[in-house]
Write a protein that holds these residues in place. Structure first.
Motif, PDB file in Angstrom:
ATOM      1  N   ARG A 225     -12.381  -0.083   1.301  1.00 40.16           N
ATOM      2  CA  ARG A 225     -11.000   0.334   1.039  1.00 40.16           C
ATOM      3  C   ARG A 225     -10.010  -0.590   1.744  1.00 40.16           C
ATOM      4  NH1 ARG A 225      -9.253   6.085   2.085  1.00 40.16           N
ATOM      5  NH2 ARG A 225      -8.041   5.770   0.193  1.00 40.16           N
ATOM      6  N   THR A 229      -7.266  -3.171   0.195  1.00 42.04           N
ATOM      7  CA  THR A 229      -5.884  -2.730   0.399  1.00 42.04           C
ATOM      8  C   THR A 229      -5.031  -3.705   1.206  1.00 42.04           C
ATOM      9  OG1 THR A 229      -6.562  -0.412   0.275  1.00 42.04           O
ATOM     10  CG2 THR A 229      -4.450  -0.859   1.338  1.00 42.04           C
ATOM     11  N   TYR A 269     -17.083   7.191   0.777  1.00 46.16           N
ATOM     12  CA  TYR A 269     -15.972   6.749  -0.062  1.00 46.16           C
ATOM     13  C   TYR A 269     -16.477   6.158  -1.366  1.00 46.16           C
ATOM     14  CZ  TYR A 269     -13.646   7.031   4.423  1.00 46.16           C
ATOM     15  OH  TYR A 269     -13.181   7.487   5.621  1.00 46.16           O
ATOM     16  N   VAL A 270     -15.792   6.511  -2.448  1.00 39.98           N
ATOM     17  CA  VAL A 270     -15.935   5.755  -3.686  1.00 39.98           C
ATOM     18  C   VAL A 270     -14.512   5.415  -4.102  1.00 39.98           C
ATOM     19  CG1 VAL A 270     -16.833   5.677  -6.031  1.00 39.98           C
ATOM     20  CG2 VAL A 270     -17.973   7.120  -4.332  1.00 39.98           C
ATOM     21  N   SER A 271     -14.242   4.125  -4.233  1.00 42.13           N
ATOM     22  CA  SER A 271     -12.890   3.706  -4.598  1.00 42.13           C
ATOM     23  C   SER A 271     -12.887   3.255  -6.044  1.00 42.13           C
ATOM     24  CB  SER A 271     -12.447   2.529  -3.726  1.00 42.13           C
ATOM     25  OG  SER A 271     -12.586   2.870  -2.375  1.00 42.13           O
ATOM     26  N   TRP A 272     -11.931   3.752  -6.784  1.00 46.86           N
ATOM     27  CA  TRP A 272     -11.785   3.368  -8.198  1.00 46.86           C
ATOM     28  C   TRP A 272     -10.490   2.584  -8.324  1.00 46.86           C
ATOM     29  CZ3 TRP A 272     -16.131   4.601 -10.689  1.00 46.86           C
ATOM     30  CH2 TRP A 272     -16.876   5.706 -10.254  1.00 46.86           C
ATOM     31  N   ILE A 273     -10.599   1.315  -8.644  1.00 48.36           N
ATOM     32  CA  ILE A 273      -9.409   0.471  -8.707  1.00 48.36           C
ATOM     33  C   ILE A 273      -9.160   0.076 -10.155  1.00 48.36           C
ATOM     34  CG2 ILE A 273      -8.317  -1.642  -7.862  1.00 48.36           C
ATOM     35  CD1 ILE A 273     -10.263  -1.489  -5.460  1.00 48.36           C
ATOM     36  N   THR A 274      -8.022   0.507 -10.665  1.00 52.63           N
ATOM     37  CA  THR A 274      -7.698   0.298 -12.073  1.00 52.63           C
ATOM     38  C   THR A 274      -6.422  -0.526 -12.149  1.00 52.63           C
ATOM     39  OG1 THR A 274      -8.581   2.519 -12.425  1.00 52.63           O
ATOM     40  CG2 THR A 274      -7.461   1.515 -14.288  1.00 52.63           C
ATOM     41  N   GLY A 275      -6.537  -1.811 -11.892  1.00 49.64           N
ATOM     42  CA  GLY A 275      -5.358  -2.668 -11.977  1.00 49.64           C
ATOM     43  C   GLY A 275      -4.897  -3.142 -10.613  1.00 49.64           C
ATOM     44  N   GLU A 278      -0.139  -1.486  -5.728  1.00 53.22           N
ATOM     45  CA  GLU A 278       0.948  -1.848  -4.806  1.00 53.22           C
ATOM     46  C   GLU A 278       0.415  -2.629  -3.601  1.00 53.22           C
ATOM     47  OE1 GLU A 278       4.618   0.631  -2.889  1.00 53.22           O
ATOM     48  OE2 GLU A 278       2.621   1.180  -2.191  1.00 53.22           O
TER      49      GLU A 278
ATOM     50  N   CYS B 126      -4.234   7.451  -4.906  1.00 52.09           N
ATOM     51  CA  CYS B 126      -3.548   6.708  -3.833  1.00 52.09           C
ATOM     52  C   CYS B 126      -2.727   5.602  -4.436  1.00 52.09           C
ATOM     53  CB  CYS B 126      -4.550   6.072  -2.880  1.00 52.09           C
ATOM     54  SG  CYS B 126      -5.768   7.154  -2.186  1.00 52.09           S
ATOM     55  N   GLN B 127      -1.763   5.948  -5.246  1.00 47.79           N
ATOM     56  CA  GLN B 127      -0.961   4.911  -5.878  1.00 47.79           C
ATOM     57  C   GLN B 127      -0.264   4.049  -4.836  1.00 47.79           C
ATOM     58  OE1 GLN B 127      -1.279   3.894  -8.652  1.00 47.79           O
ATOM     59  NE2 GLN B 127       0.544   3.659  -9.905  1.00 47.79           N
ATOM     60  N   ARG B 128       0.209   4.703  -3.783  1.00 43.14           N
ATOM     61  CA  ARG B 128       0.950   3.966  -2.758  1.00 43.14           C
ATOM     62  C   ARG B 128       0.013   3.341  -1.738  1.00 43.14           C
ATOM     63  NH1 ARG B 128       5.061   7.198   0.311  1.00 43.14           N
ATOM     64  NH2 ARG B 128       5.521   5.120   1.072  1.00 43.14           N
ATOM     65  N   ARG B 132      -3.121   4.886   1.049  1.00 48.23           N
ATOM     66  CA  ARG B 132      -4.442   4.313   1.347  1.00 48.23           C
ATOM     67  C   ARG B 132      -4.562   4.029   2.836  1.00 48.23           C
ATOM     68  NH1 ARG B 132      -4.024  -0.480  -2.513  1.00 48.23           N
ATOM     69  NH2 ARG B 132      -2.298   0.588  -3.525  1.00 48.23           N
ATOM     70  N   TYR B 171      -5.277   3.387  -8.057  1.00 45.74           N
ATOM     71  CA  TYR B 171      -6.239   3.475  -6.965  1.00 45.74           C
ATOM     72  C   TYR B 171      -6.566   4.947  -6.738  1.00 45.74           C
ATOM     73  CZ  TYR B 171      -8.593   1.643  -2.855  1.00 45.74           C
ATOM     74  OH  TYR B 171      -9.536   1.260  -1.955  1.00 45.74           O
ATOM     75  N   THR B 172      -7.792   5.312  -7.030  1.00 49.34           N
ATOM     76  CA  THR B 172      -8.233   6.689  -6.837  1.00 49.34           C
ATOM     77  C   THR B 172      -9.401   6.671  -5.868  1.00 49.34           C
ATOM     78  OG1 THR B 172      -7.627   7.161  -9.118  1.00 49.34           O
ATOM     79  CG2 THR B 172      -9.035   8.777  -8.016  1.00 49.34           C
ATOM     80  N   ALA B 173      -9.394   7.581  -4.912  1.00 49.71           N
ATOM     81  CA  ALA B 173     -10.479   7.591  -3.935  1.00 49.71           C
ATOM     82  C   ALA B 173     -11.242   8.905  -3.990  1.00 49.71           C
ATOM     83  CB  ALA B 173      -9.921   7.371  -2.535  1.00 49.71           C
TER      84      ALA B 173
END
Lengths: 715, 205
Positions: A225, A229, A269-275, A278, B126-128, B132, B171-173
């Motif tokens: 993460r 990030t 944790y499982v992180s899903w990143i779609t694009g 920010e 977690c858009q922002r 995160r 971003y989804t956790a």
């Protein structure tokens, strides 16, 4: 990272690993704990059902890899991600270097990624002048030690807390104790600074979801993460094989992956990143995000009818966790970069034949890996196929070619076995063991006594035995296998006695030959095919209800591999299926078909322990029947790890005596501790290994085939 | 998912313990905030992981480090409420600029969008970037979770998750415990790069 140039060097590296007592103890504890944890964590889900679903879903995805890539690219691009496809490792590294240059990257933090290991990305980036920090604790440790991972999930499992304390003392210029929680805090502090400064993050991806352009990353430490990030840029490197059509497939894989990897229901944790999300340090507030799909042989492998299913792998590492060879020598000797059974395979396809040549020999064919694979990959069969290809590409070793030629001709083979009886006399000195085999024929074989060839093979006794089993309610064909026909005919004679007691009509087709497993394991494709065809035809004409074999390895091989081996003989297809469908092991046949009941047996309370032959318990899935029979005829004393390989593995024990002997010693020590007087098993190969070992250790256990025990205990 | 699935709630509770989640039950968001403040009060001030970091925005008594709480996703009135509650204890309560606090903060406070009972997973959009970071650089993550948002498993929540991803949330956790490792001698150790503890406050409302 295994890089030995030849077999001799590989053997000496194996010896080094075997001498590492810490590694021994650690991997022993791990193997035992893993087995228990895995059983507990799968207790509340349908393990086999889920694995079958994953296999099917991954198989479908592999068939549509190009299409899924295009879809992923289109979706991710819409969301600000730049998607690349690299044909080779060099191309992938060049892409990452270019991204680093374009974004003026000096410092990089990395999350764990086997794909990044595959292309040795750190070397490429360091050559570019970048400073790269691994942030997964285990990966950071091995990076600081300039080593490769020794396990795909636990990269530093080969190291002790003391070694880590020494290492961290150097890194921090301050003496660190070996308190693990404090060592973890050292990493937390040291690496936080790296995260804060990094210009770019590199991660892998467990999933690339085509219909949303999403990547999924599983992680326990949470470093994934932070890598995704904090830095201005994020580059995810993943194999084309990680593409799945939708979230559903990924969620299904998550139900098995952590369970199989670490005995967890899910990672923290499982992180899903779609694009490109920010990122406040960039002028446009957006992350600079790239996904690089690595091909490096995957497209070719996807087209490979026999080996393509290796692409289903989800990198859980379970094949190493249950591998008895891994348990002895560790990952640095059991893989180039990828480790365990899948490592032997992927080394051949991703890193070249020279890197795989020695490694692929180091599989004992116990099928423990296949039994736990999250994606149902038939790992041992693929390893055999690779051996065959290496033989074809580079020429087979002389011993292998010779055996192949002999085995392709039943008459020649059997004549030679008969001749062996006379040739061995000077070395058996009248005992059932070979006493003084000249060292040149038996390098490293001193750990066990090798059996002598029987005075009269079973096939020559058959005419006399046949009358006693000529008529009956069930008609069976007896498949002997070489070891029982020519070395242990008494095991078959005992079986015949048990058949007669239950009114079973047995026949012994004389044209049968070796099942062909030894030549298949050596990669001799044509000889394996010839043996298979010979056997199918030998049993074809008689109207047998069952084909009973007392050799589990023959049974599993004939039942599960013949159809594939004889794929080039379509005229035999129906017959092969019929043959395979009728094959049954001795215990299941006696208990379930011949209905050998407790009251048929005389229980004297004899204390017996049991070795579950690999090809009985996993190859044929037979677990209950032999135990029921032992309880009926004696006092069965269960022991730990009954189903761990005895170290025989056919030709494996000749090729790798240093490993075979260790496995045998562990096995016999456990069994001797049981307090039993008799050790029972159901494969003549295991009898050969276990009895030979007991002979050397002073015969504390009488080793018998189940048939001999039951024949003794018949009422 | 407005009705509470009691079986799913029970399953979530059962699965939370083995992964070291601290569970508490509260009435609603206000009480969840009270709980977070209480957790913050009881804990030792965070140990800074970096030499330099931004100064807290409330003046500290000499020699007493100021504790920091972050709640980037709260609505304006709720954030105000938390600021008052935390402020009463002398805490600095923030909701942005988390990058200035990479040395660490005490408590990150969020509200889960969904939960999957069979793995004790809380799902957090977690858009922002600050969300995160708040959930990663805090020593304790306190997550409020409405019982009505607990689904039995991921299969039955698949549509919701798909919608979330397709809706533009980048971003989804899935969060199922605190940060952990077994990389040294396979000894489970909590708190590597992320939180040392995860607390879930189950809300009736």
């Amino acid at each position: 990272m295994q890089t030995a140039a030849n077999m001799k060097t590989y053997h000496s590296e194996l010896q080094e690993a075997l001498a590492d007592q810490f590694l021994r103890d650690t991997l022993d504890r791990f193997a035992v704990a893993y087995r228990a944890n895995r059983a507990a964590i799968f207790a509340d889900v349908d393990e086999k059902g889920l694995i079958a679903e994953i296999a099917e879903a991954k198989e479908a995805a592999i068939g549509r890899m190009d299409e899924l890539y295009e879809q992923f690219k289109a979706e991710a691009s819409k969301r600000g991600v730049i998607v690349h496809r690299a044909r080779t490792a060099a191309e992938a590294n060049e892409l990452v270097r270019r991204i680093a240059r374009e974004n003026k990257v000096k410092t990089i933090v990395k999350a764990k990624s086997m794909t990044a290991e595959e292309i040795l990305i750190n070397h490429a980036l360091e050559a570019e002048g970048c400073e790269v920090a691994e942030t997964d604790l285990g990966e950071w440790i091995i990076q600081l030690r300039h080593e490769g991972p020794s396990h795909m999930v636990l990269p530093a499992i080969h190291l002790s807390r003391d070694q880590v304390a020494d290492l961290f003392s150097q890194v921090t210029d301050e003496r660190q104790t070996n308190d693990i929680s404090k060592l973890v805090k050292v990493a937390r502090r040291e690496l936080r600074a790296k995260f804060a400064e990094a210009d770019m993050g590199i991660s892998g991806a467990n999933f690339a979801i085509a219909d949303t352009g999403t990547i999924g990353i599983c992680s326990n430490e949470g470093n994934g993460r932070l890598v995704a990030t904090l830095p201005r840029a994020h580059v995810a490197v993943c194999g084309l094989d990680k593409l799945v059509p939708s979230l559903g497939e990924a969620l299904r894989i998550i139900r098995v992956l952590p369970r199989n990897a670490t005995g967890q229901v899910i990672t923290s944790y499982v992180s899903w990143i779609t694009g490109a999300g920010e990122c406040t340090v960039n002028p446009d507030q957006k992350k600079i995000m790239h996904v690089i799909f690595l091909d490096n042989g995957r497209t070719e492998l996807a087209k490979d009818r026999l080996c393509g299913e290796a692409l289903r792998c989800v990198r859980c590492g379970a094949c190493a966790n249950v591998c008895p060879v891994y348990r002895l020598v560790g990952g640095h000797k059991m893989g180039h970069i990828y480790i365990g059974a899948i490592g032997l395979i992927l080394t051949y396809f991703y890193h070249g034949h020279d890197k795989a040549r020695n490694l692929v020999q180091n599989c004992i064919n116990c099928e423990a890996c296949k039994n736990v694979c999250a994606a149902g990959i038939k790992l041992p069969a693929i390893i055999h196929e690779i051996r065959a290809r290496l033989n074809e590409e580079e020429g087979a070793p002389i011993a292998s070619s010779l055996l192949a030629r002999v085995l392709s001709n039943r008459k020649l083979f059997h004549t030679l076995l008969r001749f062996g009886k006379w040739a061995q006399q000077p070395v058996t000195v009248g005992t059932p063991f070979v006493r003084h085999l000249p060292e040149i024929f038996a390098a490293g074989q001193g750990f066990r006594a090798l059996p002598a060839i029987a005075a009269v093979p079973f096939r020559d006794e058959w005419a006399a035995l046949k009358t006693s089993v000529a008529s009956g309610r069930i008609k069976i064909g007896l498949f002997a296998g070489c070891a029982q026909d020519f070395v242990y005919p008494e095991q078959l004679r005992a079986a015949v006695k048990v058949f007669a007691a239950k009114n079973i009509a047995a026949d012994f087709p004389m044209e049968q030959t070796c099942c062909g497993l030894p030549v298949r394991m050596m990669g001799e494709r044509r000889a394996a095919e010839a043996a298979a065809a010979q056997n199918v035809q030998a049993f074809a004409r008689e109207g047998f209800d069952y084909v009973v074999t007392l050799c589990a390895s023959c049974a599993a091989h004939m039942k599960h591999n013949y159809e594939e081996i004889l794929a080039g003989r379509p005229e035999l297809k129906a017959e092969v299926r019929r043959f395979a469908g009728r094959i049954i092991d001795f215990s299941s046949f006696m208990r379930n078909v011949a209905e050998l009941k407790d009251e048929d047996l005389n229980n004297s309370g004899e204390k017996v322990c049991y070795h579950a032959s690999c090809h009985v318990c996993r190859g044929l899935g037979v677990v209950e029947e032999p135990r029921a029979l032992m309880r009926a005829a004696g006092q069965y004393l269960p022991t730990d790890e009954e189903d761990v390989c005895c170290g025989f593995g056919g030709t494996y024990s000749v090729k790798f005596p240093e490993i075979s002997s260790r496995l045998l010693d562990k096995k016999l020590s456990r069994l001797e501790d049981s307090g039993a007087s008799t050790l029972l098993t159901e494969c003549p190969g295991c009898v050969m290994q276990l009895r030979g070992g007991e002979e050397k250790r002073g015969r504390r256990l009488k080793v018998e085939h189940m048939s001999e025990f039951l024949a003794r205990r018949l009422k | 998912m407005n009705k509470i699935d009691q079986a799913a709630v029970a399953l979530f509770k059962a699965k939370a313990a083995p992964v070291s989640i601290f569970l508490t039950e509260v009435k609603g968001l206000t009480e969840a905030m009270d709980y977070a403040v209480e957790v913050c009060e009881k804990k030792e001030p965070f140990r800074p992981l970096l030499a330099s970091s931004a100064a807290p925005d409330v003046p500290a008594a000499p020699g007493v480090p100021v504790k920091i709480m972050a709640a980037p996703e709260l609505s304006e009135p709720d954030f105000l409420k938390l600021t008052q509650k935390g402020g009463a204890k002398g805490f600095s309560v923030i909701r942005d600029g988390l990058r200035r606090h990479l040395a660490g903060i005490d408590v990150g406070f969020t509200e889960a969008d969904l939960a999957l009972a069979d793995t004790a997973t809380s799902v957090l959009a977690c858009q922002r970037e600050d969300t995160r970071l708040a959930t990663m650089i805090c020593e304790i993550h306190v997550m409020a979770l409405a019982k009505s948002k607990i689904a039995p498993d991921s299969a039955r929540a698949e549509n919701f998750l798909n919608e979330l991803m397709k809706s533009g949330v980048m971003y989804t956790a899935f969060i199922s415990g605190c940060s952990r490792t077994s990389d040294i001698e396979r000894v489970l150790t909590l708190g590597v790069h992320g939180p040392l503890e995860l607390h879930v406050a189950l809300m009736e409302e």
